[in-house]
Design a protein around this motif. Structure first.
Motif, PDB file in Angstrom:
ATOM      1  N   GLY A  27     148.847  88.955 -38.162  1.00 30.68           N
ATOM      2  CA  GLY A  27     148.520  90.298 -37.718  1.00 30.68           C
ATOM      3  C   GLY A  27     147.432  90.370 -36.675  1.00 30.68           C
ATOM      4  O   GLY A  27     147.028  91.461 -36.270  1.00 30.68           O
ATOM      5  N   THR A  28     146.937  89.197 -36.213  1.00 31.07           N
ATOM      6  CA  THR A  28     145.901  89.178 -35.186  1.00 31.07           C
ATOM      7  C   THR A  28     146.381  88.327 -34.012  1.00 31.07           C
ATOM      8  O   THR A  28     147.485  87.792 -34.028  1.00 31.07           O
ATOM      9  CB  THR A  28     144.582  88.611 -35.729  1.00 31.07           C
ATOM     10  N   SER A  29     145.531  88.208 -33.003  1.00 28.36           N
ATOM     11  CA  SER A  29     145.859  87.388 -31.833  1.00 28.36           C
ATOM     12  C   SER A  29     144.641  86.559 -31.454  1.00 28.36           C
ATOM     13  O   SER A  29     143.529  86.783 -31.956  1.00 28.36           O
ATOM     14  CB  SER A  29     146.253  88.288 -30.652  1.00 28.36           C
ATOM     15  N   MET A  30     144.847  85.611 -30.550  1.00 27.17           N
ATOM     16  CA  MET A  30     143.742  84.802 -30.077  1.00 27.17           C
ATOM     17  C   MET A  30     142.739  85.629 -29.274  1.00 27.17           C
ATOM     18  O   MET A  30     141.556  85.313 -29.227  1.00 27.17           O
ATOM     19  CB  MET A  30     144.265  83.642 -29.224  1.00 27.17           C
ATOM     20  N   MET A  31     143.191  86.703 -28.676  1.00 22.30           N
ATOM     21  CA  MET A  31     142.278  87.576 -27.943  1.00 22.30           C
ATOM     22  C   MET A  31     141.234  88.170 -28.880  1.00 22.30           C
ATOM     23  O   MET A  31     140.040  88.185 -28.580  1.00 22.30           O
ATOM     24  CB  MET A  31     143.054  88.688 -27.247  1.00 22.30           C
ATOM     25  N   SER A  32     141.662  88.629 -30.050  1.00 21.29           N
ATOM     26  CA  SER A  32     140.711  89.204 -31.002  1.00 21.29           C
ATOM     27  C   SER A  32     139.789  88.132 -31.570  1.00 21.29           C
ATOM     28  O   SER A  32     138.592  88.374 -31.793  1.00 21.29           O
ATOM     29  CB  SER A  32     141.446  89.929 -32.131  1.00 21.29           C
ATOM     30  N   LEU A  33     140.338  86.925 -31.804  1.00 19.72           N
ATOM     31  CA  LEU A  33     139.502  85.824 -32.286  1.00 19.72           C
ATOM     32  C   LEU A  33     138.457  85.454 -31.243  1.00 19.72           C
ATOM     33  O   LEU A  33     137.292  85.195 -31.571  1.00 19.72           O
ATOM     34  CB  LEU A  33     140.361  84.614 -32.625  1.00 19.72           C
ATOM     35  N   ALA A  34     138.860  85.439 -29.977  1.00 23.12           N
ATOM     36  CA  ALA A  34     137.921  85.123 -28.900  1.00 23.12           C
ATOM     37  C   ALA A  34     136.780  86.133 -28.862  1.00 23.12           C
ATOM     38  O   ALA A  34     135.605  85.760 -28.677  1.00 23.12           O
ATOM     39  CB  ALA A  34     138.653  85.089 -27.564  1.00 23.12           C
ATOM     40  N   LYS A  35     137.078  87.399 -29.056  1.00 23.27           N
ATOM     41  CA  LYS A  35     136.037  88.433 -29.066  1.00 23.27           C
ATOM     42  C   LYS A  35     135.063  88.205 -30.222  1.00 23.27           C
ATOM     43  O   LYS A  35     133.847  88.374 -30.075  1.00 23.27           O
ATOM     44  CB  LYS A  35     136.675  89.810 -29.169  1.00 23.27           C
ATOM     45  N   GLN A  36     135.593  87.791 -31.377  1.00 23.51           N
ATOM     46  CA  GLN A  36     134.725  87.498 -32.516  1.00 23.51           C
ATOM     47  C   GLN A  36     133.788  86.332 -32.209  1.00 23.51           C
ATOM     48  O   GLN A  36     132.617  86.339 -32.587  1.00 23.51           O
ATOM     49  CB  GLN A  36     135.572  87.176 -33.743  1.00 23.51           C
ATOM     50  N   LEU A  37     134.310  85.322 -31.510  1.00 26.87           N
ATOM     51  CA  LEU A  37     133.492  84.165 -31.163  1.00 26.87           C
ATOM     52  C   LEU A  37     132.393  84.531 -30.177  1.00 26.87           C
ATOM     53  O   LEU A  37     131.269  84.032 -30.255  1.00 26.87           O
ATOM     54  CB  LEU A  37     134.373  83.056 -30.584  1.00 26.87           C
ATOM     55  N   PRO A  77     150.485  84.431 -27.655  1.00 27.02           N
ATOM     56  CA  PRO A  77     149.211  85.093 -27.946  1.00 27.02           C
ATOM     57  C   PRO A  77     148.597  84.744 -29.291  1.00 27.02           C
ATOM     58  O   PRO A  77     147.411  84.994 -29.509  1.00 27.02           O
ATOM     59  CB  PRO A  77     149.565  86.585 -27.879  1.00 27.02           C
ATOM     60  N   GLU A  78     149.384  84.143 -30.186  1.00 26.73           N
ATOM     61  CA  GLU A  78     148.851  83.806 -31.505  1.00 26.73           C
ATOM     62  C   GLU A  78     148.399  82.347 -31.598  1.00 26.73           C
ATOM     63  O   GLU A  78     147.942  81.907 -32.656  1.00 26.73           O
ATOM     64  CB  GLU A  78     149.910  84.080 -32.584  1.00 26.73           C
ATOM     65  N   THR A  79     148.505  81.587 -30.514  1.00 27.03           N
ATOM     66  CA  THR A  79     148.248  80.149 -30.560  1.00 27.03           C
ATOM     67  C   THR A  79     147.196  79.748 -29.524  1.00 27.03           C
ATOM     68  O   THR A  79     147.157  80.288 -28.423  1.00 27.03           O
ATOM     69  CB  THR A  79     149.535  79.353 -30.294  1.00 27.03           C
ATOM     70  N   ALA A  80     146.354  78.788 -29.905  1.00 27.20           N
ATOM     71  CA  ALA A  80     145.364  78.244 -28.973  1.00 27.20           C
ATOM     72  C   ALA A  80     145.172  76.760 -29.253  1.00 27.20           C
ATOM     73  O   ALA A  80     145.543  76.257 -30.327  1.00 27.20           O
ATOM     74  CB  ALA A  80     144.031  78.987 -29.098  1.00 27.20           C
ATOM     75  N   LEU A  81     144.599  76.091 -28.283  1.00 20.49           N
ATOM     76  CA  LEU A  81     144.180  74.703 -28.457  1.00 20.49           C
ATOM     77  C   LEU A  81     142.682  74.694 -28.712  1.00 20.49           C
ATOM     78  O   LEU A  81     141.920  75.344 -27.994  1.00 20.49           O
ATOM     79  CB  LEU A  81     144.501  73.884 -27.207  1.00 20.49           C
ATOM     80  N   ILE A  82     142.272  73.984 -29.749  1.00 18.26           N
ATOM     81  CA  ILE A  82     140.856  73.780 -30.040  1.00 18.26           C
ATOM     82  C   ILE A  82     140.506  72.338 -29.676  1.00 18.26           C
ATOM     83  O   ILE A  82     141.184  71.392 -30.083  1.00 18.26           O
ATOM     84  CB  ILE A  82     140.567  74.009 -31.542  1.00 18.26           C
ATOM     85  N   ILE A  83     139.452  72.163 -28.887  1.00 21.44           N
ATOM     86  CA  ILE A  83     138.906  70.838 -28.603  1.00 21.44           C
ATOM     87  C   ILE A  83     137.489  70.823 -29.141  1.00 21.44           C
ATOM     88  O   ILE A  83     136.632  71.581 -28.678  1.00 21.44           O
ATOM     89  CB  ILE A  83     138.918  70.526 -27.096  1.00 21.44           C
TER      90      ILE A  83
END
Length: 208
Positions: A108-118, A164-170
């Motif tokens: 129910g969320t996206s990487m855009m919202s996660l990025a804002k939280q970070l 939009p729901e997926t990202a790469l973490i390094i």
């Protein structure tokens, strides 16, 4: 301590949801599959070359870092690869490695919202001018037998195009000392700059 003059491209394969990508690695740095046992053996072999009375503590430190890094900071991370040094002279050994993982946003969320939280919660900021790589730095004290290991973890989030729901973490892990003793800030800063420089070469392979 800086990025070596010799750079080479390292290509990472695609999945059904993600395009392939590439980074430029300095001489002596290699990509390994997400195999904890193999990585541990390799790093221990490198540490065996380090002279001095602190070798045992360094080995314990690396064991702790590897055991912690094997579990993603988020339960929805899927480890795909490591980047570490291989067969380098003792004087060129850097106590740092990278873990690469795919990250799925909570339902129910996206990487855009996660990025804002970070940005709001962890002071994350863009690494590059285009703002495609989000970067923040954590410090973590990890318990080992008889003491505590200190680490610095520059972490980078790169959203996957058209997913939009997926990202790469390094996530880079830098050994910063043990038992209350820390490396000098110049050394940590140099390794952080090296980490930033490697990740800054990241590119999606859109023509694949």
């Amino acid at each position: 301590m800086g990025i070596a003059n010799s750079l080479r491209a390292e290509l990472f394969g695609a999945t059904t949801k993600t395009p392939p990508f590439a980074m430029l690695l300095p001489e002596g740095w290699v990509t390994k599959p997400a195999d904890m046992e193999a990585l541990g053996s390799q790093v221990q072999a490198a540490l065996a070359q380090v002279p001095g009375a602190d070798t045992a503590r360094l080995r314990a430190s690396v064991d702790s870092v590897l055991s912690q890094a094997g579990v993603g900071a988020e339960s929805n991370e899927r480890l795909i690869a490591w980047i570490t040094q291989q067969d380098v002279p003792v004087d060129d050994f850097v106590p740092m490695s990278f873990a690469l993982a795919w990250l799925e946003a909570p339902a129910g969320t996206s990487m855009m919202s996660l990025a804002k939280q970070l940005v709001n919660g962890r002071n994350a900021a863009p690494l590059d001018e285009a703002g495609t790589i989000l970067r923040w730095v954590d410090r973590a004290d990890l318990p080992v037998e008889g003491g505590v290991v200190h680490t610095v973890q520059p972490t980078y989030l790169i959203r996957v195009p058209h997913a939009p729901e997926t990202a790469l973490i390094i996530r880079a892990t830098i050994l910063d000392g043990a038992e209350g003793e820390h490396l000098d800030e110049e050394g940590v800063s140099a390794m952080t700059l090296l980490s930033d420089g490697i990740v800054a070469t990241f590119r999606w392979k859109r023509d694949a």
